[in-house]
Design an enzyme around this catalytic site. Structure first.
Site, short mmCIF file in Angstrom:
data_model
loop_
_atom_site.label_atom_id
_atom_site.label_comp_id
_atom_site.label_asym_id
_atom_site.label_seq_id
_atom_site.Cartn_x
_atom_site.Cartn_y
_atom_site.Cartn_z
N GLU A 83 0.83 -1.21 0.00
CA GLU A 83 0.00 0.00 0.00
C GLU A 83 0.86 1.26 0.00
OE1 GLU A 83 -3.43 -0.01 2.59
OE2 GLU A 83 -3.42 2.16 2.73
N LYS A 261 -8.02 -0.59 11.20
CA LYS A 261 -7.36 -1.06 9.98
C LYS A 261 -6.12 -0.20 9.70
CE LYS A 261 -6.69 -1.39 5.29
NZ LYS A 261 -5.85 -0.56 4.44
N ASP A 277 3.61 -13.95 12.10
CA ASP A 277 2.32 -14.47 11.67
C ASP A 277 1.30 -13.32 11.62
OD1 ASP A 277 -0.21 -15.65 11.55
OD2 ASP A 277 0.35 -17.35 12.81
N HIS A 375 -2.30 10.32 -0.82
CA HIS A 375 -2.44 9.03 -1.50
C HIS A 375 -2.24 9.20 -3.00
CE1 HIS A 375 -3.94 5.60 0.91
NE2 HIS A 375 -4.03 6.53 1.81
C1 MEV Z 1 -6.19 3.25 4.62
O1 MEV Z 1 -5.49 2.07 4.32
C2 MEV Z 1 -6.23 3.48 6.12
C3 MEV Z 1 -7.10 4.66 6.58
O2 MEV Z 1 -8.40 4.51 6.03
C4 MEV Z 1 -7.15 4.58 8.08
C5 MEV Z 1 -8.17 5.48 8.72
O3 MEV Z 1 -9.17 5.84 8.08
O4 MEV Z 1 -7.96 5.83 9.91
C6 MEV Z 1 -6.55 5.97 6.11
#
Ligand code: MEV
Length: 424
Positions: A83, A261, A277, A375
């Site tokens: 990513e 995430k 792992d 991004h």
């Molecule tokens: C993207 O991989 C992760 C984010 O969506 C995390 C978040 O929203 O806090 C930018």
């Protein structure tokens, strides 16, 4: 001949022959085959011993997060991720907090739980009493199967027992509490659980079914803290914005999932780079996030008396330095060397700091300009390359797309033609 996925003895066929069978089956090109079989640091004989039915490998970029000052010590931290933005974001957050002392960390120690499910017990509480009365004997039996772990100061240190309501009966669940030292611990803990199973049956009169480690590693917690001064992150409004973003994650599980995430973007990348792992880490993190019965964010944000942002994280991180791919994968070994860590717990603690940095970077971006600009800047280079740009045209096309806010393949192609024709 009819195509079928039923291939008997596939596992016995040498890997390159297997790949050939798959090539025929799936209509792969020679280039596809060359890509799958370019196995890098892992050679085929090793790969064939690592997993079954191997045909090759898939590469993932390894980058290094910089600027990390953790407990007054500098770290370069390898991260394996596909990513864009993840490594830059972590490095950037680490830079913002460096002048204010960086990260501090703490942990509970490398302790895991091994679970033994006891069914068909007439008197589950009586059985629980029996297990706890025999604690010393159970620990002795468990430790006898791993003298090396015991020699290094680890081993089974305690036994707990819980009566749980399963749909058809009350079951007894025995927990072996095992200090795994520098191992992730699954092998040691599973062996111990299997070893003591028959004795547990004997003293409870029940029937033992599952004997397996728990990935909810709530005795292997890693914590990190960082205080971001308001000046270093763009002022009071940014502090307030991050706190609002955190409140969103507290209030709405749909947001919590993405919040967590983002944390795991950093943590899983270090897990993978060091051959640990990733699934165990993800399972542990999300289960711990839900341990109260409500799914919660793994980080916390507060404003201190100065108006600065206090960020903390706590989560289980069952990572090891000995055994598994961490020991056998040459690139994982090299990556561990980059970190300079001496113990699995030190690795876990720096991973917590990475998770916190990653989360803070996302929160700051989301609470201010949004994440798409950053991004898109990185993504735009990929789009430019895919459109055929090479050399300095990559940056020129990428920058133009970002300026125009049109990061798209069709626009990249047009821009590339225009640059080549000297029209831009
Ligand atoms: C993207 O991989 C992760 C984010 O969506 C995390 C978040 O929203 O806090 C930018």
């Amino acid at each position: 001949m009819e195509k079928t996925s039923k291939i008997s003895g596939f596992y016995k066929i040498p890997p390159l022959e297997r790949l050939n069978i798959v090539k025929e089956y799936a209509g792969l090109s020679d280039e596809d085959v060359a890509n799958i079989s370019a196995t890098g640091a892992l050679k085929y004989d090793q790969l064939d011993r690592m997993v079954e039915n191997v045909i090759g490998t898939i590469e993932v970029p390894v980058g290094v997060a910089v600027n990390f000052l953790i407990n007054d010590k500098d770290y370069l931290i390898p991260m394996a991720t596909e990513e864009p933005s993840v490594i830059a974001a972590a490095s950037n957050a680490a830079k913002m907090v460096r002048d204010n002392g960086g990260f501090t960390t703490s942990s509970t120690g490398p302790v895991m739980r091994g679970l033994i499910q006891v069914t068909n017990v007439k008197d589950p509480y009586g059985a629980r009493f029996a297990v706890l009365s025999e604690k010393e004997k159970i620990m002795e039996m468990a430790n006898a199967v791993d003298p090396i772990l015991v020699k290094f100061g680890g081993g089974c240190k305690d036994v707990e027992a819980y009566v749980r309501q399963a749909p058809s009966e009350d079951i007894l669940v025995v927990h072996l509490i095992v200090d795994c030292r520098d191992a992730m611990g699954a092998n040691a803990v599973n062996t111990m659980a299997e070893t003591v199973g028959p004795y547990i049956e004997k003293i409870t009169g029940g029937k033992v079914y599952l004997r397996i480690i728990s990935n909810l590693a709530d005795k292997r917690l890693m914590r990190a803290k960082a205080v971001f001064t308001k000046e270093s992150i763009g002022g009071e409004d940014v502090v307030d914005g991050v706190i609002k973003a955190f409140e969103f994650a507290l209030a709405d599980p749909y947001r919590t999932a993405t919040h967590n995430k983002g944390i795991m973007n950093g943590i899983t990348a270090v897990t993978l780079a060091t051959g640990n792992d990733t699934r165990a880490i993800e399972a542990g993190a999300h289960a711990y996030a839900a341990i109260t019965g409500t799914y919660r964010p793994l980080t916390r944000y507060e404003k201190n008396a100065n108006g600065d942002l206090v960020a903390t994280i706590e989560l289980p991180l069952a990572v090891g330095l000995v055994g598994g791919a961490t020991a056998s994968h040459p690139t994982a070994r090299a990556n561990v060397k980059i970190t300079g860590v001496k113990t699995a717990t030190e690795l876990g603690e720096i991973m917590a700091a990475v998770g916190l940095a990653q989360n803070f970077a996302a929160m700051r971006a989301l609470a201010t300009e949004g994440i798409q600009r950053g991004h898109m800047q990185l993504h735009s280079r990929n789009v430019a390359i895919q459109a055929g740009a090479t050399g300095d045209l990559v940056d020129k096309v990428a920058e133009a797309m970002v300026r125009e806010k049109k990061v798209r393949a069709d626009r990249a192609k047009e821009l590339l033609e225009e640059f080549k024709a000297g029209k831009q």
